[in-house]
Design an enzyme around this catalytic site. Structure first.
Site, PDB file in Angstrom:
ATOM      1  N   ALA A 220      -9.948  -6.495   6.280  1.00 44.83           N
ATOM      2  CA  ALA A 220      -8.708  -6.028   6.875  1.00 44.83           C
ATOM      3  C   ALA A 220      -8.967  -4.445   6.627  1.00 44.83           C
ATOM      4  O   ALA A 220      -8.779  -3.838   7.721  1.00 44.83           O
ATOM      5  CB  ALA A 220      -7.539  -6.569   6.368  1.00 44.83           C
TER       6      ALA A 220
ATOM      7  N   TYR B 141      -3.294   5.413   9.136  1.00 49.08           N
ATOM      8  CA  TYR B 141      -2.781   4.108   8.771  1.00 49.08           C
ATOM      9  C   TYR B 141      -1.733   3.865   9.706  1.00 49.08           C
ATOM     10  O   TYR B 141      -0.841   3.677   9.483  1.00 49.08           O
ATOM     11  CB  TYR B 141      -2.595   3.985   7.232  1.00 49.08           C
ATOM     12  CG  TYR B 141      -1.797   2.693   6.503  1.00 49.08           C
ATOM     13  CD1 TYR B 141      -3.275   1.840   6.218  1.00 49.08           C
ATOM     14  CD2 TYR B 141      -0.840   2.166   6.715  1.00 49.08           C
ATOM     15  CE1 TYR B 141      -2.897   0.473   5.589  1.00 49.08           C
ATOM     16  CE2 TYR B 141      -0.541   0.962   5.938  1.00 49.08           C
ATOM     17  CZ  TYR B 141      -1.781   0.108   5.433  1.00 49.08           C
ATOM     18  OH  TYR B 141      -1.222  -1.258   4.944  1.00 49.08           O
TER      19      TYR B 141
ATOM     20  N   TYR C 210       0.922  -1.248  -0.088  1.00 45.36           N
ATOM     21  CA  TYR C 210      -0.006   0.014   0.109  1.00 45.36           C
ATOM     22  C   TYR C 210       0.829   1.169   0.255  1.00 45.36           C
ATOM     23  O   TYR C 210       1.999   1.128   0.604  1.00 45.36           O
ATOM     24  CB  TYR C 210      -0.933  -0.202   1.207  1.00 45.36           C
ATOM     25  CG  TYR C 210      -1.877   0.951   1.436  1.00 45.36           C
ATOM     26  CD1 TYR C 210      -2.725   1.336   0.263  1.00 45.36           C
ATOM     27  CD2 TYR C 210      -1.796   1.996   2.529  1.00 45.36           C
ATOM     28  CE1 TYR C 210      -3.609   2.397   0.347  1.00 45.36           C
ATOM     29  CE2 TYR C 210      -2.643   2.891   2.652  1.00 45.36           C
ATOM     30  CZ  TYR C 210      -3.844   3.280   1.513  1.00 45.36           C
ATOM     31  OH  TYR C 210      -4.451   4.313   1.672  1.00 45.36           O
TER      32      TYR C 210
ATOM     33  N   LYS D 293       4.909  -2.034   5.524  1.00 44.17           N
ATOM     34  CA  LYS D 293       4.736  -1.863   3.999  1.00 44.17           C
ATOM     35  C   LYS D 293       5.873  -1.395   3.526  1.00 44.17           C
ATOM     36  O   LYS D 293       6.429  -1.816   2.311  1.00 44.17           O
ATOM     37  CB  LYS D 293       3.505  -1.052   3.417  1.00 44.17           C
ATOM     38  CG  LYS D 293       2.219  -1.626   3.875  1.00 44.17           C
ATOM     39  CD  LYS D 293       1.930  -3.062   3.421  1.00 44.17           C
ATOM     40  CE  LYS D 293       0.634  -3.756   3.483  1.00 44.17           C
ATOM     41  NZ  LYS D 293       0.519  -4.851   3.208  1.00 44.17           N
TER      42      LYS D 293
ATOM     43  N   SER E  98     -12.417  -4.599   2.106  1.00 39.27           N
ATOM     44  CA  SER E  98     -11.983  -5.749   2.581  1.00 39.27           C
ATOM     45  C   SER E  98     -12.186  -5.941   4.008  1.00 39.27           C
ATOM     46  O   SER E  98     -12.255  -4.867   4.589  1.00 39.27           O
ATOM     47  CB  SER E  98     -10.568  -6.199   2.055  1.00 39.27           C
ATOM     48  OG  SER E  98      -9.618  -5.194   2.838  1.00 39.27           O
TER      49      SER E  98
HETATM   50  P1  NAD Z   1      -8.309  -9.628   3.605  1.00 40.48           P
HETATM   51  O1  NAD Z   1      -9.014  -9.375   4.939  1.00 40.48           O
HETATM   52  O2  NAD Z   1      -8.898 -10.247   2.462  1.00 40.48           O
HETATM   53  O3  NAD Z   1      -6.798 -10.396   3.724  1.00 40.48           O
HETATM   54  C1  NAD Z   1      -5.937 -10.055   4.892  1.00 40.48           C
HETATM   55  C2  NAD Z   1      -5.759 -11.581   5.428  1.00 40.48           C
HETATM   56  O4  NAD Z   1      -4.861 -11.795   5.944  1.00 40.48           O
HETATM   57  C3  NAD Z   1      -7.161 -12.048   6.046  1.00 40.48           C
HETATM   58  O5  NAD Z   1      -7.638 -13.245   5.311  1.00 40.48           O
HETATM   59  C4  NAD Z   1      -6.358 -12.439   7.587  1.00 40.48           C
HETATM   60  O6  NAD Z   1      -7.149 -13.668   7.974  1.00 40.48           O
HETATM   61  C5  NAD Z   1      -4.970 -12.817   7.013  1.00 40.48           C
HETATM   62  N1  NAD Z   1      -4.133 -12.801   8.349  1.00 40.48           N
HETATM   63  C6  NAD Z   1      -4.143 -11.834   8.979  1.00 40.48           C
HETATM   64  N2  NAD Z   1      -3.113 -12.290  10.132  1.00 40.48           N
HETATM   65  C7  NAD Z   1      -2.769 -13.494   9.560  1.00 40.48           C
HETATM   66  C8  NAD Z   1      -1.761 -14.277  10.106  1.00 40.48           C
HETATM   67  N3  NAD Z   1      -0.943 -14.080  11.236  1.00 40.48           N
HETATM   68  N4  NAD Z   1      -1.528 -15.477   9.442  1.00 40.48           N
HETATM   69  C9  NAD Z   1      -2.079 -15.887   8.332  1.00 40.48           C
HETATM   70  N5  NAD Z   1      -2.923 -14.781   7.812  1.00 40.48           N
HETATM   71  C10 NAD Z   1      -3.294 -13.764   8.450  1.00 40.48           C
HETATM   72  O7  NAD Z   1      -7.894  -8.204   3.327  1.00 40.48           O
HETATM   73  P2  NAD Z   1      -7.163  -7.274   2.048  1.00 40.48           P
HETATM   74  O8  NAD Z   1      -7.505  -6.029   2.127  1.00 40.48           O
HETATM   75  O9  NAD Z   1      -7.280  -7.987   0.915  1.00 40.48           O
HETATM   76  O10 NAD Z   1      -5.552  -7.452   2.462  1.00 40.48           O
HETATM   77  C11 NAD Z   1      -4.592  -8.363   1.553  1.00 40.48           C
HETATM   78  C12 NAD Z   1      -3.415  -7.590   1.381  1.00 40.48           C
HETATM   79  O11 NAD Z   1      -3.695  -6.435   0.707  1.00 40.48           O
HETATM   80  C13 NAD Z   1      -2.653  -7.095   2.693  1.00 40.48           C
HETATM   81  O12 NAD Z   1      -1.341  -7.200   2.484  1.00 40.48           O
HETATM   82  C14 NAD Z   1      -3.275  -5.700   2.664  1.00 40.48           C
HETATM   83  O13 NAD Z   1      -2.210  -4.822   3.388  1.00 40.48           O
HETATM   84  C15 NAD Z   1      -3.076  -5.340   1.146  1.00 40.48           C
HETATM   85  N6  NAD Z   1      -3.748  -4.337   0.605  1.00 40.48           N
HETATM   86  C16 NAD Z   1      -5.031  -3.795   0.752  1.00 40.48           C
HETATM   87  C17 NAD Z   1      -5.514  -2.530   0.628  1.00 40.48           C
HETATM   88  C18 NAD Z   1      -7.119  -2.289   0.893  1.00 40.48           C
HETATM   89  O14 NAD Z   1      -7.650  -1.231   0.649  1.00 40.48           O
HETATM   90  N7  NAD Z   1      -8.029  -3.456   1.168  1.00 40.48           N
HETATM   91  C19 NAD Z   1      -4.813  -1.567  -0.158  1.00 40.48           C
HETATM   92  C20 NAD Z   1      -3.568  -1.861  -0.417  1.00 40.48           C
HETATM   93  C21 NAD Z   1      -3.090  -3.126   0.166  1.00 40.48           C
END
Ligand code: NAD
Length: 305
Positions: free
Chosen positions: A229, A187, A177, A195, A227
């Site tokens: 998270a 954040y 991100y 990140k 999402s």
């Molecule tokens: P998401 O909730 O679908 O995915 C995050 C996942 O991490 C969840 O399934 C959760 O159960 C898992 N998780 C957390 N701690 C864990 C652990 N200790 N062991 C195993 N799994 C664990 O949400 P998302 O937003 O799709 O996140 C996926 C990636 O995308 C992350 O790295 C997030 O930072 C990144 N991201 C998200 C956004 C956004 O706006 N949603 C933007 C940029 C980047």
């Protein structure tokens, strides 16, 4: 053009429901012909499987050709632990963990490799920070290190355990991100630091696994998505609105768009790309100013509307 993922085996770490990037990437890889294996955070593993089996994700699972996306096997995992020996007793005894005994990354990688043979594609789509709602100024050492451990070191550990068993030309991908490079208010909890570390590690790992095994690793810096998270951070709807109002492309980011970029980055189409962090954010990263800022309301837009 052939993306050529037929019969490739993909392990996607970080799928907990049908809302996040991990799910979208897993489905896109399936649609390209890959055999898909999922890693689900241990405390939500049962809930995920029950929801899947009850058909709660069926709508999201529907592919372009009407088929339902399916995986070969889903594994409970906790990316905080490298080996089962390092799991604290209190966690082992927790009722959400007590029935599982192979969720640390080493044991997970052994199980996946035993079941799948080799893995050709590894996706790291997980992050967590217990103090994400706190500004960095108020973040404790414990909270900060926990964010780095589950959100950044987890990638290194996955690569350490999976990559030696993956063939030449395999591809690894993580999700980042823009808070790695720019200050993003709210954040918090060390997630911005996590990140930044993640993107730096992708470059260093690209060098190391490229030289050692001829493998690639890249990262996608995604725009905001609603999402599970992201909802936990508490301001995702505002971030989506901000992105819609200020990015060059005036639309909400669809997880599918990130998944399609992911397919490209793990396919032979990107065979000379490694160590890259690719923005998939409707171009928001390119902007230096927020066009919808109240301070600019008297300034006519340079490009009209
Ligand atoms: P998401 O909730 O679908 O995915 C995050 C996942 O991490 C969840 O399934 C959760 O159960 C898992 N998780 C957390 N701690 C864990 C652990 N200790 N062991 C195993 N799994 C664990 O949400 P998302 O937003 O799709 O996140 C996926 C990636 O995308 C992350 O790295 C997030 O930072 C990144 N991201 C998200 C956004 C956004 O706006 N949603 C933007 C940029 C980047």
């Amino acid at each position: 053009m052939q993306r050529d993922l037929k019969k490739k085996r993909a392990f996607i770490a970080g799928v907990g429901d049908d809302q996040g990037f991990g799910f979208a990437i897993a489905k896109a890889l399936y649609e390209e012909g890959a055999d898909v294996y999922l890693g689900v955070w241990t405390p939500i593993y049962k809930i995920f499987m029950n929801s899947w089996n009850a058909g709660k994700f069926d709508q999201a699972r529907t592919c372009k050709n009407g088929e339902l996306f399916s995986f070969i096997k889903a594994y409970p995992m906790d990316a905080l632990y490298d080996t089962m020996e390092t799991v604290p007793q209190s966690v082992r005894e927790n009722k959400r963990y007590a029935h599982e005994n192979h969720y640390a990354i080493k044991e997970l990688s052994e199980e996946v490799t035993r079941d799948a043979g080799t893995i050709d594609i590894l996706i790291h789509s997980l992050a967590n920070a217990p103090e994400v709602k706190k500004p960095l100024l108020d973040t404790s050492r414990e909270g900060y290190l926990s964010a780095l451990s589950s959100s950044s070191y987890s990638l290194i550990s996955l690569v350490q355990h999976f990559a030696p068993k993956m063939p030449k030309n395999s591809a690894i991908l993580s999700l980042s991100y823009i808070a790695s490079k720019r200050a993003i208010p709210k954040y918090g909890g060390g997630m911005s630091s996590a990140k930044a570390a993640l993107e730096s590690d992708v470059r260093t790992l690209a060098y190391e696994i490229g030289k050692k095994w001829g493998q690639r690793i890249n990262c996608i810096s995604a725009g905001p998505l609603r999402s599970r998270a992201a909802k936990a951070i508490g301001m995702i709807d505002d971030m989506i609105l901000y992105a819609r109002n200020n990015a060059p492309l005036e639309k909400d980011l669809d997880a599918k768009e990130v998944a399609e970029a992911a397919v490209f980055l793990v396919s032979p189409l990107s065979s000379a790309i490694t160590g890259v962090t690719l923005f998939v954010d409707n171009g928001l990263h390119a902007m230096g100013i927020a066009e919808d800022s109240a301070s600019l309301q008297k300034t006519p837009s340079a490009i009209g509307s």
